[in-house]
Design an enzyme around this catalytic site. Structure first.
Site, PDB file in Angstrom:
ATOM      1  N   GLY A 232       0.813  -1.196   0.052  1.00 19.89           N
ATOM      2  CA  GLY A 232      -0.008   0.007  -0.117  1.00 19.89           C
ATOM      3  C   GLY A 232       1.021   1.409  -0.130  1.00 19.89           C
ATOM      4  N   SER A 233       0.311   2.179   0.577  1.00 22.42           N
ATOM      5  CA  SER A 233       1.022   3.644   0.427  1.00 22.42           C
ATOM      6  C   SER A 233       2.257   3.854   1.450  1.00 22.42           C
ATOM      7  CB  SER A 233      -0.118   4.736   0.747  1.00 22.42           C
ATOM      8  OG  SER A 233      -0.164   4.918   2.013  1.00 22.42           O
ATOM      9  N   THR A 236       0.790   4.700   5.061  1.00 22.02           N
ATOM     10  CA  THR A 236       0.349   3.686   5.975  1.00 22.02           C
ATOM     11  C   THR A 236       1.437   2.652   6.181  1.00 22.02           C
ATOM     12  OG1 THR A 236      -1.815   4.095   4.552  1.00 22.02           O
ATOM     13  CG2 THR A 236      -1.535   1.783   5.743  1.00 22.02           C
ATOM     14  N   GLY A 237       2.383   2.532   5.388  1.00 26.47           N
ATOM     15  CA  GLY A 237       3.452   1.661   5.658  1.00 26.47           C
ATOM     16  C   GLY A 237       4.162   2.048   6.939  1.00 26.47           C
ATOM     17  N   GLU A 254       5.639  -3.352   0.841  1.00 25.26           N
ATOM     18  CA  GLU A 254       5.735  -3.051  -0.555  1.00 25.26           C
ATOM     19  C   GLU A 254       4.921  -1.883  -0.829  1.00 25.26           C
ATOM     20  OE1 GLU A 254       4.394  -2.174  -3.844  1.00 25.26           O
ATOM     21  OE2 GLU A 254       3.922  -4.355  -4.408  1.00 25.26           O
ATOM     22  N   CYS A 288       1.629  -0.221  -8.464  1.00 27.09           N
ATOM     23  CA  CYS A 288       2.572   0.293  -7.732  1.00 27.09           C
ATOM     24  C   CYS A 288       3.981   0.751  -8.497  1.00 27.09           C
ATOM     25  CB  CYS A 288       2.931  -0.192  -6.326  1.00 27.09           C
ATOM     26  SG  CYS A 288       1.631  -0.404  -5.138  1.00 27.09           S
TER      27      CYS A 288
END
Length: 479
Positions: A232-233, A236-237, A254, A288
């Site tokens: 994800g973004s 958020t990671g 990732e 991505c």
């Protein structure tokens, strides 16, 4: 009857029988909508943190017996799971097309479902042997890889089925149990796929849960979770990292990318145009590791822009259930607004809009046409921000060293590509800061080739032997 209504009717009973067992009862849950038509297609259950706690307890209890089956039996069951996906491939692809928006054809919904079976089989067949690290007069030592225990898999909305399989297939193969937390935007498709897999897997080794905002952070922070996999973004990671600090869970992240491509003077614009197009616009740009910044040498610039425009004109966009289309809508309004904002900012800054440039409202609420943005410079928002949609800024360069510096300028590094004479491209590839650099292509993945990012695009590897190692704990036996 409208064309959209006819397409929906064609779903018939197969798709709805698939979701019957996973959707919330009438009047409950969150309504899942068709990305193209915005019509309801089902009801996503909304689990609570208490539901998550119960799921963790069940998955933790089921894991030891799953690990005890051994690699051979687990691999057999993963092949059976792939068989189950293939047996339900068409209704699953149609459900995915509606909820995510990607068309059935092209490198889209049917492609994604097929990849799920491929990656399951690859994980099942990948061999991870114990490694002898010392065997001499000083002694003997071997390195083994054991199950972690419970893996939390938190997935995205852009490739919801395939990326979920990337997370769960190696985890299950190594003897872990898995709890999947899908994106709320595409949860119905993921829960449906999990129900298909669970037709052949032992009870509770694979559980899907979705719902309130606290579920993801609780999963990442839970002391029973030994590994978290997140796609994800980058923002958020970072929150996942913070949540996992208390239990020191292992992480594979990732995260966001803003992949650069460099076209060398030796490239043939006509020969590379379609590869550039799909490198940028696979899944309507919502990928991505898609090509998101294209640096083209001055000697080829106009020819590359024209060749890309020609390819764009041949690619139909529309409702994903229409067999002719290969491009669909943006999946959600937030992403649509980002794309529209970046294009308008580029236009206001003097960039040349070659194709597209305005919402395709005649197709539906969230459709935005492929937009090629020329005569734009580094520092523009459309270059420096990840668009994650059907737009590509094309930047002119005359000095290769400057192009490499600009490609490396941002704090992301998921993928990159170099286009032109292979030997020349290889020399440039080693200078780019990215987890994967493709030569005369962009974004192609293979289940045996490790994949992961650098800088703020995350860390950890997926796929192949390295992917199995990253969902395991190493153990040395010495003596």
């Amino acid at each position: 009857m409208t064309k959209n209504a006819q397409l929906a009717t064609e779903l018939a009973t197969d798709e709805f029988s698939l979701i019957a067992g996973v959707q919330a009862p009438e009047g409950q849950g969150r309504v899942a909508v068709d990305a193209a038509t915005r019509e309801p297609i089902g009801r996503v259950p909304q689990h609570t943190v208490a539901d998550l706690e119960a799921a963790i307890e069940r998955a933790t209890a089921a894991q030891p017996a799953w690990e005890a089956l051994g690699h051979g039996e687990r691999s057999r069951l993963l092949h059976a799971a792939a068989d189950a996906i293939e047996a339900n491939s068409e209704p699953l692809a149609r459900l995915l097309s509606r909820e995510q928006g990607k068309p059935l054809n092209g490198p889209n919904a049917r492609f994604e479902v097929g990849a799920c079976a491929t990656w399951l089989r690859s994980a099942a067949d990948t061999v991870l042997e114990a490694e002898t690290v010392v065997d001499d007069a000083s002694g003997h030592a071997t390195l083994h890889y054991r199950a972690i225990g419970l893996v939390g898999a938190i997935g995205p909305w852009n490739w919801p089925l395939m990326i979920t399989i990337w997370q769960i297939a190696p985890s299950l193969r190594m003897g872990n149990s898995v709890i999947v937390k899908p994106s709320g935007n595409t949860a119905l498709s993921v829960l449906t796929m999990l129900s298909i897999l669970n037709e052949v897997l032992p009870a509770d080794v694979l559980i899907g849960i979705c719902g309130e905002r606290g579920v993801s952070s609780t999963l990442a922070a839970h002391p029973a979770v030994g590994k978290v996999m997140f796609t994800g973004s980058t923002p958020t990671g970072r929150k996942i990292v913070e949540s996992s600090a208390s239990n020191l869970a292992r992480l594979t992240l990732e995260l966001g990318g803003n992949d650069a491509g460099i076209v060398l003077p030796s490239a043939d614009p006509a020969a590379i145009a379609e590869g550039l197009f799909w490198g940028a616009f696979i899944n309507t740009g919502q990928t991505c590791a898609a090509l998101k910044r294209l640096y083209v040498h001055d000697s080829l610039y106009d020819a590359v822009v024209d060749a890309l425009a020609d390819v764009t004109a041949r690619m139909p966009m529309g409702n994903g259930l229409d067999e002719q289309n290969v491009l669909g809508p943006l999946q959600n309004k937030d992403q649509f607004d980002i794309v529209a904002r970046l294009v308008e900012d580029a236009r206001a800054g003097g960039a040349r809009i070659v194709t597209g440039g305005a919402p395709a409202s005649e197709l539906g609420e969230l459709f935005y046409p492929v937009t090629l943005v020329a005569d734009v410079k580094d520092g523009a928002a459309i270059v420096d921000e990840e668009q994650f949609g059907p737009t590509l800024p094309i930047i002119r360069y005359s000095d290769l060293d400057e192009a490499v510096r600009n490609a490396n300028r941002l704090d992301v590094g998921l993928g990159a590509s170099v286009w032109g004479d292979r030997d020349e491209a290889l020399a440039v590839a080693g200078r780019l800061q990215a987890g994967t650099v493709w030569i005369n292509g962009h974004g192609g993945l293979h289940p045996q080739i490790p994949f992961g990012g650098v800088k703020s695009s995350g860390y950890g590897l997926e796929f192949g032997v390295e992917g199995l190692k990253h969902v395991s704990v190493p153990q040395v036996i010495s003596g």
